[in-house]
Design a protein around this motif. Structure first.
Motif, PDB file in Angstrom:
ATOM      1  N   LEU A   1       0.856  -1.273   0.046  1.00 49.00           N
ATOM      2  CA  LEU A   1       0.017   0.004   0.005  1.00 49.00           C
ATOM      3  C   LEU A   1       0.882   1.239  -0.035  1.00 49.00           C
ATOM      4  CD1 LEU A   1      -3.010  -0.905   2.557  1.00 49.00           C
ATOM      5  CD2 LEU A   1      -2.835  -1.296   0.114  1.00 49.00           C
ATOM      6  N   PRO A   2       0.428   2.217  -0.815  1.00 46.91           N
ATOM      7  CA  PRO A   2       1.216   3.755  -0.851  1.00 46.91           C
ATOM      8  C   PRO A   2       0.878   4.327   0.679  1.00 46.91           C
ATOM      9  CG  PRO A   2      -0.830   3.775  -1.849  1.00 46.91           C
ATOM     10  CD  PRO A   2      -0.630   2.360  -1.500  1.00 46.91           C
ATOM     11  N   ALA A   3       1.651   5.253   0.914  1.00 47.42           N
ATOM     12  CA  ALA A   3       1.569   5.745   2.290  1.00 47.42           C
ATOM     13  C   ALA A   3       0.290   6.363   2.555  1.00 47.42           C
ATOM     14  CB  ALA A   3       2.701   7.079   2.403  1.00 47.42           C
ATOM     15  N   TRP A   4      -0.337   6.812   1.556  1.00 48.43           N
ATOM     16  CA  TRP A   4      -1.688   7.568   1.638  1.00 48.43           C
ATOM     17  C   TRP A   4      -2.723   6.700   2.019  1.00 48.43           C
ATOM     18  CZ3 TRP A   4      -5.438   6.242  -1.968  1.00 48.43           C
ATOM     19  CH2 TRP A   4      -5.061   5.743  -2.989  1.00 48.43           C
ATOM     20  N   LEU A   5      -2.759   5.403   1.750  1.00 44.31           N
ATOM     21  CA  LEU A   5      -3.630   4.479   1.910  1.00 44.31           C
ATOM     22  C   LEU A   5      -3.294   3.253   2.975  1.00 44.31           C
ATOM     23  CD1 LEU A   5      -6.384   3.638   0.745  1.00 44.31           C
ATOM     24  CD2 LEU A   5      -5.304   2.040  -0.927  1.00 44.31           C
ATOM     25  N   SER A   6      -4.002   3.410   4.205  1.00 49.29           N
ATOM     26  CA  SER A   6      -3.695   2.361   5.142  1.00 49.29           C
ATOM     27  C   SER A   6      -4.418   1.236   5.059  1.00 49.29           C
ATOM     28  CB  SER A   6      -4.270   3.125   6.686  1.00 49.29           C
ATOM     29  OG  SER A   6      -5.668   3.242   6.666  1.00 49.29           O
ATOM     30  N   GLU A   7      -4.272   0.013   5.685  1.00 47.33           N
ATOM     31  CA  GLU A   7      -4.727  -1.163   5.671  1.00 47.33           C
ATOM     32  C   GLU A   7      -6.208  -0.931   6.243  1.00 47.33           C
ATOM     33  OE1 GLU A   7      -4.342  -3.783   4.314  1.00 47.33           O
ATOM     34  OE2 GLU A   7      -1.880  -4.103   3.930  1.00 47.33           O
ATOM     35  N   ASN A   8      -6.364  -0.096   7.060  1.00 47.18           N
ATOM     36  CA  ASN A   8      -7.956   0.209   7.675  1.00 47.18           C
ATOM     37  C   ASN A   8      -8.698   0.884   6.547  1.00 47.18           C
ATOM     38  OD1 ASN A   8      -7.689  -0.898  10.141  1.00 47.18           O
ATOM     39  ND2 ASN A   8      -6.990   1.105  11.091  1.00 47.18           N
ATOM     40  N   ASP A   9      -8.081   1.706   5.769  1.00 44.15           N
ATOM     41  CA  ASP A   9      -8.671   2.348   4.702  1.00 44.15           C
ATOM     42  C   ASP A   9      -9.038   1.406   3.735  1.00 44.15           C
ATOM     43  OD1 ASP A   9      -8.273   5.060   5.825  1.00 44.15           O
ATOM     44  OD2 ASP A   9      -6.381   5.211   4.659  1.00 44.15           O
ATOM     45  N   LEU A  10      -8.155   0.508   3.224  1.00 43.46           N
ATOM     46  CA  LEU A  10      -8.467  -0.259   2.190  1.00 43.46           C
ATOM     47  C   LEU A  10      -9.636  -1.216   2.650  1.00 43.46           C
ATOM     48  CD1 LEU A  10      -7.752  -1.525  -0.308  1.00 43.46           C
ATOM     49  CD2 LEU A  10      -6.259  -3.081   0.795  1.00 43.46           C
ATOM     50  N   ALA A  11      -9.785  -1.586   3.990  1.00 40.73           N
ATOM     51  CA  ALA A  11     -10.599  -2.539   4.452  1.00 40.73           C
ATOM     52  C   ALA A  11     -11.986  -1.657   4.539  1.00 40.73           C
ATOM     53  CB  ALA A  11     -10.294  -2.886   5.944  1.00 40.73           C
ATOM     54  N   HIS A  12     -12.262  -0.536   4.734  1.00 42.71           N
ATOM     55  CA  HIS A  12     -13.485   0.351   4.525  1.00 42.71           C
ATOM     56  C   HIS A  12     -13.873   0.109   3.191  1.00 42.71           C
ATOM     57  CE1 HIS A  12     -16.206   3.393   6.066  1.00 42.71           C
ATOM     58  NE2 HIS A  12     -16.295   3.590   4.719  1.00 42.71           N
ATOM     59  N   PHE A  13     -13.130   0.313   2.372  1.00 41.47           N
ATOM     60  CA  PHE A  13     -13.623   0.375   0.935  1.00 41.47           C
ATOM     61  C   PHE A  13     -13.918  -1.115   0.658  1.00 41.47           C
ATOM     62  CE2 PHE A  13     -10.945   4.067   0.281  1.00 41.47           C
ATOM     63  CZ  PHE A  13     -11.880   5.055  -0.377  1.00 41.47           C
ATOM     64  N   THR A  14     -13.258  -2.125   0.907  1.00 42.27           N
ATOM     65  CA  THR A  14     -13.392  -3.454   0.804  1.00 42.27           C
ATOM     66  C   THR A  14     -14.712  -4.025   1.261  1.00 42.27           C
ATOM     67  OG1 THR A  14     -11.220  -4.134   0.597  1.00 42.27           O
ATOM     68  CG2 THR A  14     -12.675  -5.767   0.896  1.00 42.27           C
ATOM     69  N   GLU A  15     -14.987  -3.543   2.302  1.00 43.08           N
ATOM     70  CA  GLU A  15     -16.301  -4.050   3.331  1.00 43.08           C
ATOM     71  C   GLU A  15     -17.472  -3.461   2.372  1.00 43.08           C
ATOM     72  OE1 GLU A  15     -18.959  -5.821   5.885  1.00 43.08           O
ATOM     73  OE2 GLU A  15     -16.790  -6.250   5.353  1.00 43.08           O
ATOM     74  N   ALA A  16     -17.454  -2.133   2.003  1.00 37.08           N
ATOM     75  CA  ALA A  16     -18.560  -1.287   1.336  1.00 37.08           C
ATOM     76  C   ALA A  16     -18.949  -2.165   0.017  1.00 37.08           C
ATOM     77  CB  ALA A  16     -18.211  -0.017   1.263  1.00 37.08           C
ATOM     78  N   PHE A  17     -17.892  -2.327  -0.659  1.00 37.29           N
ATOM     79  CA  PHE A  17     -18.141  -2.990  -1.977  1.00 37.29           C
ATOM     80  C   PHE A  17     -18.322  -4.406  -1.772  1.00 37.29           C
ATOM     81  CE2 PHE A  17     -16.189   0.952  -3.492  1.00 37.29           C
ATOM     82  CZ  PHE A  17     -17.003   1.143  -4.698  1.00 37.29           C
ATOM     83  N   ARG A  18     -17.920  -5.137  -0.932  1.00 43.11           N
ATOM     84  CA  ARG A  18     -18.696  -6.595  -0.410  1.00 43.11           C
ATOM     85  C   ARG A  18     -20.197  -6.370  -0.445  1.00 43.11           C
ATOM     86  NH1 ARG A  18     -14.101  -8.110   3.151  1.00 43.11           N
ATOM     87  NH2 ARG A  18     -12.542  -9.597   1.838  1.00 43.11           N
ATOM     88  N   LYS A  19     -20.452  -5.214   0.260  1.00 41.48           N
ATOM     89  CA  LYS A  19     -21.974  -5.257   0.594  1.00 41.48           C
ATOM     90  C   LYS A  19     -22.691  -4.947  -0.575  1.00 41.48           C
ATOM     91  CE  LYS A  19     -21.742  -4.332   5.567  1.00 41.48           C
ATOM     92  NZ  LYS A  19     -21.840  -3.420   6.500  1.00 41.48           N
ATOM     93  N   SER A  20     -22.159  -3.793  -1.384  1.00 38.17           N
ATOM     94  CA  SER A  20     -23.131  -3.282  -2.693  1.00 38.17           C
ATOM     95  C   SER A  20     -22.865  -3.834  -3.677  1.00 38.17           C
ATOM     96  CB  SER A  20     -22.392  -1.819  -2.659  1.00 38.17           C
ATOM     97  OG  SER A  20     -21.217  -1.850  -3.037  1.00 38.17           O
TER      98      SER A  20
END
Length: 318
Positions: free
Chosen positions: A203-222
Motif C-alpha cells: 500500500l502507498p503511504a496515503w492508504l492504510s490497511e484500515n482505509d482499504l478495509a473500509h472500501f472493501t467492506e462497502a463493496f462486498r455489501k453493495s
C-alpha cells in the motif's frame, strides 16, 4: 468529526457524511469510491466555515442502487445533487467532484447555474462534447480494449471484481496505473481489468490497511453493478447533452489533478487540460500536483485542501 445519515433526494435514499456550518459545499466521489474518499477534506472545509456534505453517490456504498441501467444517466446523477441541496433546505451550493464525480460537478454547474455558484473538478477535465458518441469514436479509431469498452457488458466486470473484492480494491487503489499509465486504461485480451497486477502490491503511504478495509467492506455489501452502470450511460449521456454543445461554464472554477494521473496524460485528457478555458472562461487556477496520481485528494490532502479553501473563500465567502 463528520456524522452520517440517510436523506431522501431525487426520489432515492442517499447516505451522506457531513460536518460544519455555513455555506453548503457538496463533494462528489468517483469510481470505485465512496464518501469516505473525502475523509481528509470534510474536516478541513468544515473548519474553514462551510457545511460540507459528501454523499455515497447513486449506486455506491449505502445509497440506493436502482436496478434499471438507464437510471444512471448524467441527468439522474446531477438530479441527485440538486435534490440533495433542496433536501438540506438550501438554494445555493458549491460543488466539487473527483473522477466520475467531476463530470457530475461540471454538468451540475452547466445545467443549474442558479444553484451551483462555483465548481471544482479533480482529475477529470470539464465536458468537451465531441463530434460523436465516445464509444463509437473509440471503435472508429481502431481501439477495442479501452476500459470503458470492457465495462459495457453487464455482468462481465462485476464477476471479475466481485470474485475477490479485497484484491480488486488493492489493485485499483494501490497498484493500477502507477508503474504504467497505459495499463490503467487498456485491458489485455483474456486478462480482464486486473490482469496486469499481482494483487500483492504494497500500500502507498496515503492508504492504510484500515482505509482499504473500509472500501472493501462497502463493496462486498453493495457489489459493483451500480458504479459500472455509470459507464454504461456514456454514449447515452452524449445524446442527452446535445442541447449543451459548445456550452461554457461561467461560474468561478478550479481544476486539480496529479501530474502522474493517467486520465490527464493518456488518451482522453492531455489535450483537454491544455484547453480548459474553452469551457471554463472563469477558471481561477489549474493546479497540477507533481508526483501525485489519480487519487489526488487522498494522496495529497494538504495541497488539495489548501487549494479548495482558497477557492471557496474567493468565490463563496463564509
Amino acid at each position: 468529526m463528520s456524522t452520517t445519515r440517510v436523506i431522501k433526494a431525487n426520489g432515492i435514499d442517499l447516505s451522506i457524511r457531513e460536518a460544519g456550518q455555513g455555506p453548503l459545499v457538496v463533494l462528489c466521489h468517483g469510481w470505485p469510491e465512496l464518501s469516505y474518499s473525502w475523509r481528509h477534506q470534510i474536516p478541513a472545509l468544515a473548519a474553514a466555515g462551510y457545511h460540507v456534505v459528501a454523499p455515497d453517490m447513486r449506486g455506491f456504498g449505502q445509497s440506493a442502487a436502482p436496478a434499471d441501467l438507464t437510471a444512471y444517466s448524467i441527468f439522474d446523477l446531477v438530479g441527485d445533487v440538486v435534490g440533495l441541496v433542496q433536501a438540506l433546505g438550501e438554494t445555493k451550493a458549491m460543488v466539487v467532484g473527483h473522477d466520475w464525480g467531476a463530470p457530475v460537478a461540471w454538468h451540475a454547474a452547466l445545467f443549474r447555474p442558479d444553484i451551483f455558484t462555483a465548481v471544482a473538478g479533480l482529475s477529470v477535465p470539464p465536458p468537451f462534447r465531441g463530434r460523436g458518441k465516445p464509444l463509437d469514436l473509440l471503435r472508429q479509431g481502431g481501439i477495442t480494449n479501452f476500459y470503458w469498452q470492457y465495462f459495457q457488458t453487464p455482468g462481465v466486470a462485476e464477476a471479475e471484481f466481485e470474485h475477490d473484492v479485497a484484491r480488486t480494491m488493492r489493485i485499483v487503489l494501490a497498484g493500477r496505473g502507477l508503474a504504467d499509465p497505459d495499463a490503467a486504461m487498456f485491458v489485455q485480451e483474456g486478462k480482464g481489468f486486473l490482469g496486469h497486477a499481482s494483487g500483492e502490491e504494497p500500500l502507498p503511504a496515503w492508504l492504510s490497511e484500515n482505509d482499504l478495509a473500509h472500501f472493501t467492506e462497502a463493496f462486498r455489501k453493495s457489489g459493483f453493478r451500480g458504479g459500472l452502470n455509470w459507464y454504461r450511460n456514456i454514449d447515452r449521456n452524449w445524446e442527452l447533452t446535445a442541447p449543451w454543445q459548445d456550452a461554457q461554464i461561467h461560474q468561478p472554477s478550479l481544476f486539480i489533478a496529479g501530474a502522474r494521473d493517467a486520465v490527464i496524460t493518456g488518451l482522453i485528457g492531455s489535450k483537454r487540460v491544455n484547453e480548459l478555458e474553452r469551457v471554463l472562461p472563469n477558471l481561477t487556477r489549474r493546479l497540477i500536483i507533481d508526483g501525485a496520481g489519480h487519487w489526488v485528494q487522498q494522496e495529497r490532502p494538504e495541497e488539495v485542501n489548501a487549494a479548495l479553501v482558497k477557492f471557496l473563500k474567493e468565490s463563496m465567502p463564509g
